[in-house]
Write a protein that holds these residues in place. Structure first.
Motif, PDB file in Angstrom:
ATOM      1  N   ARG A   1      -3.303  79.237 159.516  1.00 45.45           N
ATOM      2  CA  ARG A   1      -3.364  79.617 158.109  1.00 45.45           C
ATOM      3  C   ARG A   1      -4.615  80.421 157.775  1.00 45.45           C
ATOM      4  O   ARG A   1      -4.698  80.997 156.692  1.00 45.45           O
ATOM      5  CB  ARG A   1      -3.292  78.370 157.232  1.00 45.45           C
ATOM      6  CG  ARG A   1      -1.971  77.625 157.358  1.00 45.45           C
ATOM      7  CD  ARG A   1      -2.039  76.284 156.670  1.00 45.45           C
ATOM      8  NE  ARG A   1      -2.062  76.436 155.239  1.00 45.45           N
ATOM      9  CZ  ARG A   1      -1.024  76.279 154.428  1.00 45.45           C
ATOM     10  NH1 ARG A   1       0.139  75.944 154.936  1.00 45.45           N
ATOM     11  NH2 ARG A   1      -1.141  76.432 153.138  1.00 45.45           N
ATOM     12  N   ASN A   2      -5.594  80.435 158.679  1.00 49.07           N
ATOM     13  CA  ASN A   2      -6.865  81.117 158.445  1.00 49.07           C
ATOM     14  C   ASN A   2      -7.234  81.993 159.645  1.00 49.07           C
ATOM     15  O   ASN A   2      -8.308  81.832 160.234  1.00 49.07           O
ATOM     16  CB  ASN A   2      -7.962  80.082 158.192  1.00 49.07           C
ATOM     17  CG  ASN A   2      -7.672  79.193 157.007  1.00 49.07           C
ATOM     18  OD1 ASN A   2      -7.952  79.543 155.873  1.00 49.07           O
ATOM     19  ND2 ASN A   2      -7.068  78.033 157.262  1.00 49.07           N
ATOM     20  N   PRO A   3      -6.369  82.929 160.023  1.00 46.62           N
ATOM     21  CA  PRO A   3      -6.612  83.694 161.252  1.00 46.62           C
ATOM     22  C   PRO A   3      -7.888  84.533 161.216  1.00 46.62           C
ATOM     23  O   PRO A   3      -8.561  84.668 162.240  1.00 46.62           O
ATOM     24  CB  PRO A   3      -5.362  84.571 161.388  1.00 46.62           C
ATOM     25  CG  PRO A   3      -4.807  84.672 159.998  1.00 46.62           C
ATOM     26  CD  PRO A   3      -5.155  83.363 159.338  1.00 46.62           C
ATOM     27  N   ASP A   4      -8.244  85.076 160.061  1.00 43.91           N
ATOM     28  CA  ASP A   4      -9.453  85.902 159.984  1.00 43.91           C
ATOM     29  C   ASP A   4     -10.712  85.057 160.166  1.00 43.91           C
ATOM     30  O   ASP A   4     -11.643  85.466 160.861  1.00 43.91           O
ATOM     31  CB  ASP A   4      -9.527  86.643 158.644  1.00 43.91           C
ATOM     32  CG  ASP A   4      -8.437  87.699 158.521  1.00 43.91           C
ATOM     33  OD1 ASP A   4      -7.905  88.131 159.568  1.00 43.91           O
ATOM     34  OD2 ASP A   4      -8.108  88.073 157.378  1.00 43.91           O
ATOM     35  N   ILE A   5     -10.737  83.888 159.564  1.00 38.39           N
ATOM     36  CA  ILE A   5     -11.899  82.995 159.707  1.00 38.39           C
ATOM     37  C   ILE A   5     -11.972  82.461 161.137  1.00 38.39           C
ATOM     38  O   ILE A   5     -13.052  82.352 161.702  1.00 38.39           O
ATOM     39  CB  ILE A   5     -11.826  81.858 158.674  1.00 38.39           C
ATOM     40  CG1 ILE A   5     -11.972  82.440 157.269  1.00 38.39           C
ATOM     41  CG2 ILE A   5     -12.901  80.812 158.934  1.00 38.39           C
ATOM     42  CD1 ILE A   5     -11.691  81.463 156.156  1.00 38.39           C
ATOM     43  N   ALA A   6     -10.815  82.172 161.718  1.00 38.19           N
ATOM     44  CA  ALA A   6     -10.801  81.683 163.098  1.00 38.19           C
ATOM     45  C   ALA A   6     -11.304  82.754 164.059  1.00 38.19           C
ATOM     46  O   ALA A   6     -11.992  82.457 165.032  1.00 38.19           O
ATOM     47  CB  ALA A   6      -9.396  81.229 163.492  1.00 38.19           C
ATOM     48  N   ALA A   7     -10.970  84.011 163.784  1.00 34.24           N
ATOM     49  CA  ALA A   7     -11.391  85.108 164.649  1.00 34.24           C
ATOM     50  C   ALA A   7     -12.867  85.473 164.445  1.00 34.24           C
ATOM     51  O   ALA A   7     -13.531  85.937 165.367  1.00 34.24           O
ATOM     52  CB  ALA A   7     -10.516  86.325 164.415  1.00 34.24           C
ATOM     53  N   ASN A   8     -13.356  85.283 163.230  1.00 30.85           N
ATOM     54  CA  ASN A   8     -14.748  85.639 162.883  1.00 30.85           C
ATOM     55  C   ASN A   8     -15.395  84.493 162.127  1.00 30.85           C
ATOM     56  O   ASN A   8     -15.556  84.561 160.911  1.00 30.85           O
ATOM     57  CB  ASN A   8     -14.769  86.906 162.017  1.00 30.85           C
ATOM     58  CG  ASN A   8     -14.135  88.072 162.708  1.00 30.85           C
ATOM     59  OD1 ASN A   8     -14.596  88.474 163.761  1.00 30.85           O
ATOM     60  ND2 ASN A   8     -13.062  88.598 162.135  1.00 30.85           N
ATOM     61  N   PRO A   9     -15.768  83.409 162.832  1.00 29.40           N
ATOM     62  CA  PRO A   9     -16.312  82.237 162.139  1.00 29.40           C
ATOM     63  C   PRO A   9     -17.616  82.566 161.427  1.00 29.40           C
ATOM     64  O   PRO A   9     -18.460  83.305 161.955  1.00 29.40           O
ATOM     65  CB  PRO A   9     -16.549  81.226 163.253  1.00 29.40           C
ATOM     66  CG  PRO A   9     -16.210  81.884 164.527  1.00 29.40           C
ATOM     67  CD  PRO A   9     -15.720  83.261 164.265  1.00 29.40           C
TER      68      PRO A   9
END
Length: 160
Positions: free
Chosen positions: A147-155
């Protein structure tokens, strides 16, 4: 049951759990998109307290038995992985790495449960709720990742 051993194992559990105080979820976690079935915040300390009592009881029952070496080694592995997840997920904010830790934790809990069952069946049974809870945690971690692919990719960087 040897209550001194129980107390030692319980201390190990609460030491692993203390990482929750060192790396609280905070606004970063609150702001993530989570599934509707996410357990309420109050459930986590209640569940972990009950699980730690079960885990400690299982270890104390098995530790005094002959041929419990493998079960105790796996118990040590799972509690180390248990203590690692919170700093990885909440401290480093590494959702994907948190999923990897949870995968290893799930495997170690399942292996420990099977090994405990061979030594003292009740000890193995006491690990079943823990395996269920880790399964829920893994499903939640995976859902948060998806649900949070951008945050997972760029913590984001950790900021208390």
């Amino acid at each position: 049951m040897d209550f001194v051993l129980f107390a030692i194992f319980l201390a190990a559990c609460f030491a692993a759990g203390s990482t929750g105080g060192l790396f609280p979820p905070g606004s970063w976690y609150r702001d993530l998109s989570k599934p509707w079935w996410t357990p309420p915040d109050w459930m986590f300390p209640v569940a972990w307290t009950a699980l730690y009592i079960c885990m400690s009881s299982a270890a104390a029952l098995a530790a005094v038995e002959p041929d419990s070496g493998l079960a105790m080694a796996l118990w040590g592995l799972q509690i180390a992985l248990n203590g690692l997840w919170t700093p990885v997920f909440f401290g480093l904010r590494r959702i994907k790495l948190g999923m990897a830790v949870l995968g290893a934790l799930w495997l170690s809990v399942a292996a420990c449960m099977a090994a405990l069952w061979q030594v003292v069946p009740l000890a193995g049974a006491l690990f079943l709720p823990y395996l269920v809870w880790v399964s829920i945690a893994a499903a939640l971690n995976l859902a948060v990742w998806r649900r949070n692919p951008d945050i997972a990719a760029n913590p984001p960087e950790f900021a208390s």
